[in-house]
Design an enzyme around this catalytic site. Sequence first.
Site, PDB file in Angstrom:
ATOM      1  N   LYS A  74       0.878  -1.079  -0.152  1.00  0.00           N
ATOM      2  CA  LYS A  74       0.086  -0.051  -0.133  1.00  0.00           C
ATOM      3  C   LYS A  74       0.749   1.299   0.152  1.00  0.00           C
ATOM      4  O   LYS A  74       0.523   2.131  -0.741  1.00  0.00           O
ATOM      5  CB  LYS A  74      -0.755  -0.040   1.325  1.00  0.00           C
ATOM      6  CG  LYS A  74      -1.611   1.341   1.374  1.00  0.00           C
ATOM      7  CD  LYS A  74      -2.351   1.254   2.633  1.00  0.00           C
ATOM      8  CE  LYS A  74      -1.810   1.579   3.997  1.00  0.00           C
ATOM      9  NZ  LYS A  74      -1.369   2.944   4.401  1.00  0.00           N
ATOM     10  N   ASN A  75       1.860   1.124   0.797  1.00  0.00           N
ATOM     11  CA  ASN A  75       2.484   2.396   1.133  1.00  0.00           C
ATOM     12  C   ASN A  75       3.526   2.666   0.051  1.00  0.00           C
ATOM     13  O   ASN A  75       4.269   3.665  -0.078  1.00  0.00           O
ATOM     14  CB  ASN A  75       3.217   2.698   2.504  1.00  0.00           C
ATOM     15  CG  ASN A  75       2.188   2.742   3.616  1.00  0.00           C
ATOM     16  OD1 ASN A  75       1.169   3.194   3.331  1.00  0.00           O
ATOM     17  ND2 ASN A  75       2.726   2.620   4.646  1.00  0.00           N
ATOM     18  N   CYS A  92      -5.339  12.770  13.704  1.00  0.00           N
ATOM     19  CA  CYS A  92      -5.249  11.316  13.113  1.00  0.00           C
ATOM     20  C   CYS A  92      -5.348  10.868  14.328  1.00  0.00           C
ATOM     21  O   CYS A  92      -5.123  11.169  15.492  1.00  0.00           O
ATOM     22  CB  CYS A  92      -3.807  11.431  12.542  1.00  0.00           C
ATOM     23  SG  CYS A  92      -3.266   9.643  12.198  1.00  0.00           S
ATOM     24  N   ARG A 133       0.786  14.244  13.601  1.00  0.00           N
ATOM     25  CA  ARG A 133       1.024  14.051  12.165  1.00  0.00           C
ATOM     26  C   ARG A 133       1.195  15.460  11.460  1.00  0.00           C
ATOM     27  O   ARG A 133       0.506  15.310  10.512  1.00  0.00           O
ATOM     28  CB  ARG A 133       0.424  13.246  11.532  1.00  0.00           C
ATOM     29  CG  ARG A 133       0.509  11.702  12.308  1.00  0.00           C
ATOM     30  CD  ARG A 133      -0.435  10.554  11.503  1.00  0.00           C
ATOM     31  NE  ARG A 133       0.408  10.091  10.290  1.00  0.00           N
ATOM     32  CZ  ARG A 133      -0.079   9.152   9.561  1.00  0.00           C
ATOM     33  NH1 ARG A 133      -1.208   8.632   9.860  1.00  0.00           N
ATOM     34  NH2 ARG A 133       0.715   8.650   8.630  1.00  0.00           N
ATOM     35  N   ASP A 186       4.772   0.477  12.074  1.00  0.00           N
ATOM     36  CA  ASP A 186       3.507  -0.270  11.488  1.00  0.00           C
ATOM     37  C   ASP A 186       3.426  -1.561  12.086  1.00  0.00           C
ATOM     38  O   ASP A 186       2.206  -2.380  11.655  1.00  0.00           O
ATOM     39  CB  ASP A 186       3.360  -0.083  10.002  1.00  0.00           C
ATOM     40  CG  ASP A 186       3.237   1.119   9.636  1.00  0.00           C
ATOM     41  OD1 ASP A 186       2.918   1.938  10.225  1.00  0.00           O
ATOM     42  OD2 ASP A 186       3.630   1.637   8.381  1.00  0.00           O
ATOM     43  N   ARG A 192      -8.516  -0.471   4.739  1.00  0.00           N
ATOM     44  CA  ARG A 192      -7.759   0.327   4.229  1.00  0.00           C
ATOM     45  C   ARG A 192      -6.384  -0.060   3.700  1.00  0.00           C
ATOM     46  O   ARG A 192      -5.674   0.322   3.052  1.00  0.00           O
ATOM     47  CB  ARG A 192      -7.616   1.616   5.154  1.00  0.00           C
ATOM     48  CG  ARG A 192      -8.825   2.365   5.298  1.00  0.00           C
ATOM     49  CD  ARG A 192      -8.610   3.804   6.060  1.00  0.00           C
ATOM     50  NE  ARG A 192      -7.077   4.257   5.598  1.00  0.00           N
ATOM     51  CZ  ARG A 192      -6.292   4.802   6.376  1.00  0.00           C
ATOM     52  NH1 ARG A 192      -6.463   5.137   7.616  1.00  0.00           N
ATOM     53  NH2 ARG A 192      -5.191   5.308   5.957  1.00  0.00           N
TER      54      ARG A 192
HETATM   55  N1  EPU Z   1       6.561  14.676  11.158  1.00  0.00           N
HETATM   56  C1  EPU Z   1       6.495  15.865  11.212  1.00  0.00           C
HETATM   57  N2  EPU Z   1       6.490  16.994  10.402  1.00  0.00           N
HETATM   58  C2  EPU Z   1       6.196  16.568   9.154  1.00  0.00           C
HETATM   59  C3  EPU Z   1       6.171  14.995   8.599  1.00  0.00           C
HETATM   60  C4  EPU Z   1       6.460  14.293   9.699  1.00  0.00           C
HETATM   61  O1  EPU Z   1       6.646  15.979  12.552  1.00  0.00           O
HETATM   62  O2  EPU Z   1       5.998  17.519   8.382  1.00  0.00           O
HETATM   63  C5  EPU Z   1       6.562  13.403  12.003  1.00  0.00           C
HETATM   64  C6  EPU Z   1       5.322  12.789  12.350  1.00  0.00           C
HETATM   65  O3  EPU Z   1       4.375  13.736  12.928  1.00  0.00           O
HETATM   66  C7  EPU Z   1       5.929  11.426  12.850  1.00  0.00           C
HETATM   67  C8  EPU Z   1       7.246  11.341  12.433  1.00  0.00           C
HETATM   68  O4  EPU Z   1       7.701  12.589  11.643  1.00  0.00           O
HETATM   69  O5  EPU Z   1       6.168  11.565  14.402  1.00  0.00           O
HETATM   70  C9  EPU Z   1       7.300  10.162  11.230  1.00  0.00           C
HETATM   71  O6  EPU Z   1       6.308  10.445  10.257  1.00  0.00           O
HETATM   72  P1  EPU Z   1       6.314  10.233   8.494  1.00  0.00           P
HETATM   73  O7  EPU Z   1       6.232  11.503   8.125  1.00  0.00           O
HETATM   74  O8  EPU Z   1       7.703   9.502   8.329  1.00  0.00           O
HETATM   75  O9  EPU Z   1       4.918   9.400   8.575  1.00  0.00           O
HETATM   76  P2  EPU Z   1       4.011   9.430   7.256  1.00  0.00           P
HETATM   77  O10 EPU Z   1       5.057   9.488   5.934  1.00  0.00           O
HETATM   78  O11 EPU Z   1       2.790  10.301   7.640  1.00  0.00           O
HETATM   79  C10 EPU Z   1       4.330   7.014   6.564  1.00  0.00           C
HETATM   80  C11 EPU Z   1       3.318   5.748   6.423  1.00  0.00           C
HETATM   81  C12 EPU Z   1       2.870   5.291   7.441  1.00  0.00           C
HETATM   82  C13 EPU Z   1       3.791   4.827   8.601  1.00  0.00           C
HETATM   83  C14 EPU Z   1       4.721   6.242   8.745  1.00  0.00           C
HETATM   84  C15 EPU Z   1       6.181   5.852   9.551  1.00  0.00           C
HETATM   85  C16 EPU Z   1       2.516   6.130   4.043  1.00  0.00           C
HETATM   86  C17 EPU Z   1       1.405   6.502   3.322  1.00  0.00           C
HETATM   87  N3  EPU Z   1       2.275   6.176   5.676  1.00  0.00           N
HETATM   88  O12 EPU Z   1       3.566   7.802   7.146  1.00  0.00           O
HETATM   89  O13 EPU Z   1       1.988   4.267   7.371  1.00  0.00           O
HETATM   90  O14 EPU Z   1       3.369   4.505   9.726  1.00  0.00           O
HETATM   91  O15 EPU Z   1       5.513   6.582   7.511  1.00  0.00           O
HETATM   92  O16 EPU Z   1       6.795   4.533   8.900  1.00  0.00           O
HETATM   93  O17 EPU Z   1       3.606   5.827   3.597  1.00  0.00           O
HETATM   94  C18 EPU Z   1       0.136   2.864   8.002  1.00  0.00           C
HETATM   95  O18 EPU Z   1       0.265   2.035   6.683  1.00  0.00           O
HETATM   96  O19 EPU Z   1      -0.518   2.100   8.864  1.00  0.00           O
HETATM   97  C19 EPU Z   1       0.784   3.958   8.158  1.00  0.00           C
HETATM   98  C20 EPU Z   1       0.456   4.800   9.253  1.00  0.00           C
END
Ligand code: EPU
Length: 425
Positions: A22-23, A123, A128, A313, A405
């Site tokens: 998915k991701n 969320c 996030r 995850d 999802r």
């Molecule tokens: N963060 C910030 N600011 C930002 C972006 C991130 O503070 O602008 C923080 C977040 O709040 C968090 C950390 O950085 O504490 C890491 O978040 P990240 O941005 O890596 O998460 P994401 O990109 O929103 C993806 C996956 C998630 C997975 C995380 C961590 C996708 C679509 N989603 O989320 O997947 O948990 O990386 O590996 O790729 C899931 O599939 O169930 C899922 C939640």
Amino acid sequence: MDKLIITGGKKIDGEIVISGAKNAALPIMAAGLLASESLILSNVPHLKDVTTMMELLGLLDARLTVDENMEIHIDSASPGPHNQTPKIHAPYELVKTMRASILVLGPLLTRFGKAHVSLPGGCAIGSRPVDLHIKALQRMGANIIVENGYICCDVPGGRLHGADIYFDTVTVTGTENIIMAATLAKGTTTISNAAREPEVTDLIHCLNAMGARISGINTSTLIIEGVEKLSGTKYTVIPDRIEAGTYLIAAAITRGRIRLKKVVPSTLEAVLKALEKTGANITCGDDWIELTMSQRPKAIDIQTAPYPGFPTDMQAQIMVLNTIAEGTSTIVENIFENRFMHVQELARMGANIQLHGNTAICHGVEKLTGAPVMATDLRASAGLVLAGLIAEGKTCIERIYHIDRGYERIEEKLFQLNANINRQA
Ligand code: EPU
């Protein structure tokens, strides 16, 4: 609303094929907005989030078709000189249902010089924010204001420029957004402290096949030389390591046996090492993994971390293993501040877990008992399904739209693996 009913106590036994990730599929689909020719994707999982991304891309004027081989064609035709203005609006109604919608921000801005994308909002697993995406795009020359809940951006002169980007925190979709934005920017972009998740690497492979020039693959420093345009390509999405890990834990906790087909074992290294420490016997080939477990698992301490560390995850799922393991264990959640919603539901099934901030201490119990429980987010729900497989009696999981999802046909796959599970409307 659908529910899953599981009668626990049956050993997992059998083999299944793992679906596409998915991701990885979601950012790669968003990358379809970068090319004026068709991007043809196979091994895309049939999931609610994928349908949501298709709907969003459709609103952004991409033409999507699915052919007889279940390949998705994404055609984001170039707006010609007299063509109508490009569609750049990603509405709250869609973005609120799937945070990954933010992945259209980088592609829209770099291709069309403007974007109007809803802020994702709250969320279930943490605050996030997307501030790091926004700051990086500003460094690349975008004017961005947040107004009425929307990220409103344009690029003076129409084209982003390369920049040196350093992410204070490793961010998966942040890295993906900036990689995509940089592919069509003028000049070179360097991303330091970039996410190295296999899904990021998969996106890079696809973009390079479309004509992008990205180096530093699999490292935390990525160098992207902007090009004038990207073409179409055919690409196969990698297998889902989180789905794979979830089924491996299903076999481990039921003291069963499983063979996963169509997986990439190297992407699961941290999970496989952890499972070996719990007493599982694991063998791997190029694209398969076999796990057998003949005893009660031993408790294992886990700290979640960006790849190649133990994935957040998989935190809920490994916690379920610890709830019935021999011994006491500590789980530290380092990525999201509120990713313990499953703890209270597991407690209703007899688990003995204490929470202290971002740390959960699990005292292994002999057994869980079935109970009605509520799914709160995708991976927490997967944890509840696993708990249902080992609990004595019946577990009824409500709000399973969260599971749909991210897990393709979960009840069919588990049924094929000998579990007693069914879906009720
Ligand atoms: N963060 C910030 N600011 C930002 C972006 C991130 O503070 O602008 C923080 C977040 O709040 C968090 C950390 O950085 O504490 C890491 O978040 P990240 O941005 O890596 O998460 P994401 O990109 O929103 C993806 C996956 C998630 C997975 C995380 C961590 C996708 C679509 N989603 O989320 O997947 O948990 O990386 O590996 O790729 C899931 O599939 O169930 C899922 C939640």
